[in-house]
Design a protein around this motif. Structure first.
Motif, PDB file in Angstrom:
ATOM      1  N   HIS A 210       0.823  -1.214   0.000  1.00  0.00           N
ATOM      2  CA  HIS A 210       0.000   0.000   0.000  1.00  0.00           C
ATOM      3  C   HIS A 210       0.862   1.270   0.000  1.00  0.00           C
ATOM      4  CE1 HIS A 210      -3.543  -2.382   0.446  1.00  0.00           C
ATOM      5  NE2 HIS A 210      -4.311  -1.375   0.748  1.00  0.00           N
ATOM      6  N   ASN A 212       3.415   1.629  -1.952  1.00  0.00           N
ATOM      7  CA  ASN A 212       4.227   1.459  -3.158  1.00  0.00           C
ATOM      8  C   ASN A 212       4.726   2.787  -3.717  1.00  0.00           C
ATOM      9  OD1 ASN A 212       5.540   0.078  -5.192  1.00  0.00           O
ATOM     10  ND2 ASN A 212       3.696  -0.360  -6.383  1.00  0.00           N
ATOM     11  N   GLN A 213       3.875   3.812  -3.748  1.00  0.00           N
ATOM     12  CA  GLN A 213       4.367   5.067  -4.348  1.00  0.00           C
ATOM     13  C   GLN A 213       5.459   5.712  -3.496  1.00  0.00           C
ATOM     14  OE1 GLN A 213       1.105   7.729  -5.106  1.00  0.00           O
ATOM     15  NE2 GLN A 213       0.758   8.225  -2.961  1.00  0.00           N
TER      16      GLN A 213
ATOM     17  N   LEU B  17      -5.080   7.581  -8.050  1.00  0.00           N
ATOM     18  CA  LEU B  17      -4.665   6.418  -7.259  1.00  0.00           C
ATOM     19  C   LEU B  17      -5.711   5.319  -7.091  1.00  0.00           C
ATOM     20  CD1 LEU B  17      -2.396   6.693  -4.121  1.00  0.00           C
ATOM     21  CD2 LEU B  17      -3.701   4.679  -4.689  1.00  0.00           C
ATOM     22  N   GLN B  18      -6.903   5.686  -6.622  1.00  0.00           N
ATOM     23  CA  GLN B  18      -7.870   4.656  -6.233  1.00  0.00           C
ATOM     24  C   GLN B  18      -8.142   3.626  -7.342  1.00  0.00           C
ATOM     25  OE1 GLN B  18     -11.907   6.039  -5.726  1.00  0.00           O
ATOM     26  NE2 GLN B  18     -12.502   4.306  -4.469  1.00  0.00           N
ATOM     27  N   PHE B  21      -4.808   1.669  -8.658  1.00  0.00           N
ATOM     28  CA  PHE B  21      -4.308   0.610  -7.771  1.00  0.00           C
ATOM     29  C   PHE B  21      -5.239  -0.607  -7.859  1.00  0.00           C
ATOM     30  CE2 PHE B  21      -3.464  -0.696  -3.050  1.00  0.00           C
ATOM     31  CZ  PHE B  21      -2.580  -1.683  -3.456  1.00  0.00           C
ATOM     32  N   TRP B  66       1.528   2.466  -9.712  1.00  0.00           N
ATOM     33  CA  TRP B  66       0.156   1.927  -9.746  1.00  0.00           C
ATOM     34  C   TRP B  66      -0.321   1.503 -11.132  1.00  0.00           C
ATOM     35  CZ3 TRP B  66      -0.152   1.225  -4.872  1.00  0.00           C
ATOM     36  CH2 TRP B  66       0.196   2.214  -3.933  1.00  0.00           C
ATOM     37  N   ASP B 143      -7.690  11.926  -0.573  1.00  0.00           N
ATOM     38  CA  ASP B 143      -7.237  11.074   0.531  1.00  0.00           C
ATOM     39  C   ASP B 143      -7.140  11.778   1.890  1.00  0.00           C
ATOM     40  OD1 ASP B 143      -5.602   8.280   0.833  1.00  0.00           O
ATOM     41  OD2 ASP B 143      -4.892   9.832   2.188  1.00  0.00           O
ATOM     42  N   LEU B 170      -3.515   6.327   2.578  1.00  0.00           N
ATOM     43  CA  LEU B 170      -4.207   5.060   2.797  1.00  0.00           C
ATOM     44  C   LEU B 170      -5.697   5.072   2.463  1.00  0.00           C
ATOM     45  CD1 LEU B 170      -2.413   3.664   5.943  1.00  0.00           C
ATOM     46  CD2 LEU B 170      -2.003   3.169   3.547  1.00  0.00           C
ATOM     47  N   ASP B 172      -7.104   6.322  -0.158  1.00  0.00           N
ATOM     48  CA  ASP B 172      -7.150   5.926  -1.572  1.00  0.00           C
ATOM     49  C   ASP B 172      -6.888   4.436  -1.752  1.00  0.00           C
ATOM     50  OD1 ASP B 172      -7.756   8.054  -3.309  1.00  0.00           O
ATOM     51  OD2 ASP B 172      -5.766   8.907  -3.093  1.00  0.00           O
ATOM     52  N   GLN B 173      -5.860   3.946  -1.082  1.00  0.00           N
ATOM     53  CA  GLN B 173      -5.499   2.533  -1.256  1.00  0.00           C
ATOM     54  C   GLN B 173      -6.617   1.621  -0.753  1.00  0.00           C
ATOM     55  OE1 GLN B 173      -3.461   4.922  -0.766  1.00  0.00           O
ATOM     56  NE2 GLN B 173      -1.318   4.418  -1.081  1.00  0.00           N
ATOM     57  N   ALA B 176      -9.269   1.506  -3.230  1.00  0.00           N
ATOM     58  CA  ALA B 176      -8.898   0.565  -4.291  1.00  0.00           C
ATOM     59  C   ALA B 176      -9.266  -0.855  -3.885  1.00  0.00           C
ATOM     60  CB  ALA B 176      -7.402   0.664  -4.580  1.00  0.00           C
TER      61      ALA B 176
END
Lengths: 401, 401
Positions: A210, A212-213, B17-18, B21, B66, B143, B170, B172-173, B176
């Motif tokens: 999570h 990663n970026q 991002l969302q 990923f 991503w 986010d 987090l 956003d992740q 995802a």
């Protein structure tokens, strides 16, 4: 209404957070989740709480949060008779989930190979802190430890102070999501091919993936993140990205937005001197102080109105009680409740996603220890005699609702 | 080796991002992800970075993080010819993913109803900040804003200081992951029934659902979380749970462990006076100071050895660079790389989970804008003439690797 995972049966040996949140997500989708707890006291999370208080005087908020839509079967896993019964059940199950420390469950005869021997198509998902082998395999893996090891904690807080843990157990929750990702992918594959498999998930890998970026940035740009000494919201970001104070003691977040729009909206043209990307990064703490001096001139509601009117990306900072009453949270119906035989009406967060054909819903509360033991065993063809013998011998616990 | 999602084709309109990923997680599992970017500059994330530096001089670490395992098709979505082509492609696709602000894509003719009209079995997943209706529907959802609104930020940091954002995106992740949860559930359901559906995911609901135990605690126990004024790691937890300093300037996390074992291991018997649950909660800041005074007497490695030998739950706090070199991270092979035509060798975090039959892998780098446009359109039966006309007219961008 139909559920997406109707017909999927899960034998769930998991406890605490990672496994139970994963199986709750699958249960919300309609899977038949049988929570297999240890006879007697059940899941360890039943004895943990916040504020040294209990919901309804006896129930753990942590346990209530992660175990709805499941039925409980409480057994002595060390009993050979219980082992035989579970292997009989496994023939009709689709998925096994567990998150004991690596090797613990296999030693008791409940490893992947044991289940595969009776049901070659079984999907077996195990979760751990650090994976099932390697130098940390015997170490305790826990959410906050993983936050510290992964680099997340070092990225959070102020540069002149210590690293800060997140005030919620996100490594565990992300581990749960990785279990769901693996199990659903494996179910789809099995539907196509008939082939089951073993899935391994661990908290450390999940959290790092999570980030990663942040990893790609550090490992390829030759720079390290340095925590700002202000309310800037990410160590890689320039001002004004961050959290700002308001006149009434509140806080407002301001994310990526044209800096000029911001200082014009705040009626602070003197801030124009900072308006280039390099300066906004290098002097971000200084800019934060200057912007903060301006935001403090406005009440929270007034500031938000102004900024939103200019399409500045912003929002109020709320605590959990206020967030639960937020108009959008209310509109989405996120806070709901279920009736629990001991805790009474329990307010909980409902399913996070909407599906037009198979909406996840809450259909039953978190179970008492072994509450559904008799009905579950009967469903799998175990005789009333055997059930009575297990109870009498203490190898099965049944709590009455 | 087979992948779990081989044969699944995804038209991916998502950016930032969302969505990306989510589709990367599906691509790692073998899905055929076609990233549909705007002609010209492509995904907005391509122009964002950390430290004002670029990988290989030109590439965004965020974008590189991503978008592996996808092919890119860059089109002008406003062109009627492009619209017709995409609807033709949709007939052979399984999933559509998008995370524009609510309504934006539908206005261009790419809403759920549009795709359903040409492919009734399509699964359409949209992500947003706050959901697709309600009082915040027109607000920017980002986010950090969600961290502030959800209660996470108010739970993080010190009580005598401002709330603290997490130093990574987090919300956003997790958004995802909720997309993946919905899409895979819907794919399984469609496999059983042939029925597709619309899925809506939003960042606010996703993060709040991950805070369920904190919400259940606050909403049912009549207490609010109060941030500690020390290194205690969660506002609901008692000492010693937290982050402690060591003699060499490092930090060690200590999670739930018997307090007696801790003070004996630290050779600090005077701490025994605090050893009951009520005191450890009420005087947690004072206990933190006392324990911290003891941990500071040991070097980091020495302290860890001692604590681990006593089975105290603990770990070192590492920054991202050190975490990437951690022995367990190395053992798990979490840090890997791919070759990118412009960025060169890019170090990235690999797939977080292990699967015995369908291991996710990295098979291609993040794409250049429209890099695979010609081959993708040809695969869908679009003529070479049409492809050339789109390029010439500026309705399709093709970057050469």
């Amino acid at each position: 209404m139909n559920k997406a995972l109707n017909g999927v049966t899960i034998l769930d040996f998991s406890h605490l957070l990672q496994g139970p949140f994963a199986t709750q997500l699958l249960a919300d989708m309609g899977a038949n989740v049988i929570k297999i707890e240890r006879a007697g006291s059940g899941d360890m999370f039943r004895s943990m709480t916040f504020f040294a208080k209990w919901v309804g005087g006896s129930e753990s908020p942590n346990f209530l949060a992660w175990n709805r839509n499941k039925r409980s079967l409480a057994l002595n896993l060390k009993s050979p008779e219980v082992h035989a019964i579970i292997m009989e059940m496994a023939k009709k199950a689709d998925v096994v989930v567990q998150n004991f420390r690596p090797g613990v469950l296999a030693k008791l005869g409940y490893g992947y190979e044991d289940f595969k021997a009776v049901n070659p198509g079984i999907i077996y998902c195990s979760g751990s802190g650090y994976g099932e082998d390697g130098p940390y395999v015997t170490r305790p893996g826990q959410d906050m430890l993983i936050q510290g090891l992964s680099g997340l904690m070092a990225n959070t807080g102020r540069g002149d102070q210590n690293p800060v843990p997140v005030g919620a157990g996100l490594a565990d929750q992300i581990g749960a999501m990785n279990m769901v990702y693996g199990i659903l992918s494996a179910l789809y594959y099995r539907e196509k091919t008939g082939i089951g498999q073993k899935i391994e998930v661990n908290l450390l890998a999940g959290l790092i993936a999570h980030l990663n970026q942040e990893y790609v940035g550090v490992l390829n740009l030759g720079e390290d993140f340095v925590r700002p000494n202000s309310g800037i919201g990410h160590p890689g970001m320039q001002a004004p990205f961050g959290v700002y104070e308001t006149a009434d003691g509140g806080y407002v977040t301001i994310a990526m937005s044209p800096f000029k729009t911001l200082y014009e909206t705040l009626e602070a043209p003197a801030l124009a001197v900072y308006d280039d990307l390099g300066t906004l990064f290098e002097k971000r703490d200084e800019v934060w102080e200057k912007v903060n001096a301006e935001t403090k001139k406005f009440g929270t509601a007034d500031l938000l109105d102004r900024l939103l009117a200019a399409d500045i990306w912003c929002a109020e900072v709320k605590d959990i009680r206020k967030a639960a009453e937020d108009p959008q949270v209310t509109h989405l119906g996120l806070i709901t409740s279920y009736e629990h035989p001991r805790a009474g009406t329990v307010r909980v967060v409902g399913p996070a996603i909407r599906m037009s054909e198979t909406q996840p819903t809450i259909d039953r509360p978190a179970p008492l220890v072994g509450q559904h033991g008799r009905e579950i065993l009967a469903e799998f063809g175990i005789s009333a005699e055997t059930i009575a013998r297990l109870e009498e011998g203490g190898d099965m616990t049944v709590s009455e609702a």
